[in-house]
Scaffold this motif. Structure first.
Motif, PDB file in Angstrom:
ATOM      1  N   ALA A   1      -4.828   1.460 -26.323  1.00 42.11           N
ATOM      2  CA  ALA A   1      -4.989   1.292 -27.768  1.00 42.11           C
ATOM      3  C   ALA A   1      -5.417   2.599 -28.428  1.00 42.11           C
ATOM      4  O   ALA A   1      -4.971   2.925 -29.540  1.00 42.11           O
ATOM      5  CB  ALA A   1      -6.013   0.199 -28.061  1.00 42.11           C
ATOM      6  N   VAL A   2      -6.257   3.362 -27.743  1.00 46.64           N
ATOM      7  CA  VAL A   2      -6.680   4.661 -28.286  1.00 46.64           C
ATOM      8  C   VAL A   2      -5.507   5.632 -28.325  1.00 46.64           C
ATOM      9  O   VAL A   2      -5.299   6.334 -29.325  1.00 46.64           O
ATOM     10  CB  VAL A   2      -7.841   5.240 -27.447  1.00 46.64           C
ATOM     11  CG1 VAL A   2      -8.143   6.678 -27.868  1.00 46.64           C
ATOM     12  CG2 VAL A   2      -9.091   4.371 -27.593  1.00 46.64           C
ATOM     13  N   VAL A   3      -4.720   5.650 -27.264  1.00 45.67           N
ATOM     14  CA  VAL A   3      -3.536   6.516 -27.229  1.00 45.67           C
ATOM     15  C   VAL A   3      -2.571   6.128 -28.341  1.00 45.67           C
ATOM     16  O   VAL A   3      -2.035   6.991 -29.056  1.00 45.67           O
ATOM     17  CB  VAL A   3      -2.848   6.437 -25.848  1.00 45.67           C
ATOM     18  CG1 VAL A   3      -1.503   7.150 -25.883  1.00 45.67           C
ATOM     19  CG2 VAL A   3      -3.743   7.038 -24.773  1.00 45.67           C
ATOM     20  N   ALA A   4      -2.364   4.839 -28.520  1.00 41.95           N
ATOM     21  CA  ALA A   4      -1.450   4.363 -29.561  1.00 41.95           C
ATOM     22  C   ALA A   4      -1.939   4.748 -30.951  1.00 41.95           C
ATOM     23  O   ALA A   4      -1.144   5.142 -31.821  1.00 41.95           O
ATOM     24  CB  ALA A   4      -1.302   2.845 -29.459  1.00 41.95           C
ATOM     25  N   ALA A   5      -3.239   4.644 -31.171  1.00 43.53           N
ATOM     26  CA  ALA A   5      -3.796   5.008 -32.473  1.00 43.53           C
ATOM     27  C   ALA A   5      -3.625   6.500 -32.735  1.00 43.53           C
ATOM     28  O   ALA A   5      -3.284   6.917 -33.852  1.00 43.53           O
ATOM     29  CB  ALA A   5      -5.269   4.622 -32.549  1.00 43.53           C
ATOM     30  N   ALA A   6      -3.850   7.310 -31.704  1.00 46.98           N
ATOM     31  CA  ALA A   6      -3.693   8.753 -31.855  1.00 46.98           C
ATOM     32  C   ALA A   6      -2.239   9.121 -32.148  1.00 46.98           C
ATOM     33  O   ALA A   6      -1.958  10.030 -32.941  1.00 46.98           O
ATOM     34  CB  ALA A   6      -4.184   9.477 -30.601  1.00 46.98           C
ATOM     35  N   GLU A   7      -1.326   8.399 -31.511  1.00 50.83           N
ATOM     36  CA  GLU A   7       0.098   8.638 -31.772  1.00 50.83           C
ATOM     37  C   GLU A   7       0.455   8.249 -33.205  1.00 50.83           C
ATOM     38  O   GLU A   7       1.135   8.993 -33.910  1.00 50.83           O
ATOM     39  CB  GLU A   7       0.948   7.829 -30.789  1.00 50.83           C
ATOM     40  CG  GLU A   7       0.911   8.341 -29.364  1.00 50.83           C
ATOM     41  CD  GLU A   7       1.563   9.708 -29.225  1.00 50.83           C
ATOM     42  OE1 GLU A   7       2.626   9.929 -29.830  1.00 50.83           O
ATOM     43  OE2 GLU A   7       1.000  10.560 -28.514  1.00 50.83           O
ATOM     44  N   ARG A   8      -0.014   7.091 -33.611  1.00 53.12           N
ATOM     45  CA  ARG A   8       0.355   6.575 -34.937  1.00 53.12           C
ATOM     46  C   ARG A   8      -0.264   7.397 -36.069  1.00 53.12           C
ATOM     47  O   ARG A   8       0.364   7.617 -37.108  1.00 53.12           O
ATOM     48  CB  ARG A   8      -0.078   5.116 -35.056  1.00 53.12           C
ATOM     49  CG  ARG A   8       0.192   4.502 -36.411  1.00 53.12           C
ATOM     50  CD  ARG A   8       0.069   2.997 -36.379  1.00 53.12           C
ATOM     51  NE  ARG A   8       0.191   2.422 -37.708  1.00 53.12           N
ATOM     52  CZ  ARG A   8       0.198   1.126 -37.967  1.00 53.12           C
ATOM     53  NH1 ARG A   8       0.114   0.259 -36.969  1.00 53.12           N
ATOM     54  NH2 ARG A   8       0.291   0.674 -39.200  1.00 53.12           N
ATOM     55  N   PHE A   9      -1.515   7.826 -35.870  1.00 57.44           N
ATOM     56  CA  PHE A   9      -2.238   8.515 -36.950  1.00 57.44           C
ATOM     57  C   PHE A   9      -2.529   9.975 -36.608  1.00 57.44           C
ATOM     58  O   PHE A   9      -3.460  10.565 -37.142  1.00 57.44           O
ATOM     59  CB  PHE A   9      -3.545   7.772 -37.257  1.00 57.44           C
ATOM     60  CG  PHE A   9      -3.355   6.332 -37.635  1.00 57.44           C
ATOM     61  CD1 PHE A   9      -2.697   5.982 -38.809  1.00 57.44           C
ATOM     62  CD2 PHE A   9      -3.816   5.317 -36.807  1.00 57.44           C
ATOM     63  CE1 PHE A   9      -2.519   4.655 -39.158  1.00 57.44           C
ATOM     64  CE2 PHE A   9      -3.644   3.979 -37.144  1.00 57.44           C
ATOM     65  CZ  PHE A   9      -2.991   3.649 -38.325  1.00 57.44           C
TER      66      PHE A   9
END
Length: 265
Positions: free
Chosen positions: A79-87
């Protein structure tokens, strides 16, 4: 920002910039999100509680600000990786999520140790490095974590919490060194005692509450909104040469002894 033509009236403005605030569903995170939005930022209101995030986003949009709610569990690495990718194209990341188990070291269980370390230190490490890498690739940004006076001064029952906050300070300094050349700034805010859900146990005890109030130079606890200015400062161009630092917002707690006021003469 040009060094020859600075418009000081815009020094704290965040128009056209996206700021991600993790832990924005309540407390200091909620106040920080509102303050950032008031300076023109598009705020990603992120929290473990989607309901809390949505409530904060509503407070912002009702006042004409720009906000979106985002659910995230920072203990979930994916979830942290996904958030960093998205934002990853945001200009700043703020994270306030933390927990504490107030027990003397001899009474701690390893499960409690893991719970405090995982949220306060491990999740911070993941957020700093994943967002730091994305910010670096995108030309820079500001990462703002929340330490505590407990990173510097302690009391019985604060061992593991204090260790995580001191650890966060050192992580931030190291990240500042590693990502600085790519324009990424990394700093932490260190509050004193703040009236939030995390300190409800203390507020319920009049003697304990009063002792903490008298320990600061200002003679009182802080309110969550009194931390928001530090966040806006560190997210904005006003702090363009500030990195690897700890900004104490503690009412003078770490500056004074506080136990006794001697006669002046």
């Amino acid at each position: 920002m040009s060094h020859t033509q600075i418009d000081y009236s815009q020094l704290f403005r965040l128009d056209g910039r996206t700021v991600v605030v993790i832990g924005a569903g309540s407390g200091i995170g909620r106040e920080s999100a509102q303050a950032l939005a008031a300076q023109g930022a598009h705020v990603v209101v992120a929290d473990y509680s989607l309901g809390g995030a949505e409530a904060t986003a509503a407070l912002i949009t009702q006042r004409g600000g720009i906000a979106e709610a985002y659910e995230i569990n920072v203990l979930d690495d994916d979830a942290v990786v996904a958030a960093a990718e998205r934002f990853g194209d945001a200009s700043a990341l703020v994270f306030t999520a933390a927990t504490n188990v107030r027990k003397r070291m001899e009474d701690y269980t390893l499960d409690e140790f893991d719970r405090v370390v995982n949220l306060n230190l491990r999740a911070s490490f993941q957020l700093i490095r994943h967002f730091g890498t994305r910010f670096a690739a995108n030309g820079g940004g500001s990462i703002i974590g929340f330490a505590s006076i407990r990173a510097q001064v302690v009391e019985p029952g604060q061992g593991v919490y204090a260790a995580t906050k001191a650890g966060l300070v050192q992580l931030a300094k190291t990240a500042a060194a590693e990502y600085g050349a790519q324009g990424v700034r990394v700093n932490v805010v260190a509050p004193g005692v703040v009236e939030t859900p995390l300190t409800a146990q203390i507020k319920a005890n009049d003697e304990w509450y009063g002792a903490y109030a008298q320990k600061s130079a200002l003679g009182r606890w802080s309110r969550p909104e009194e931390l928001a200015g530090a966040v806006v400062y560190l997210a904005s161009d006003a702090s363009s040469f500030v990195t690897g630092s700890t900004l104490f917002v503690d009412g003078g707690w770490t500056a004074i002894d506080g136990r006794f006021t001697p006669p002046a003469s």
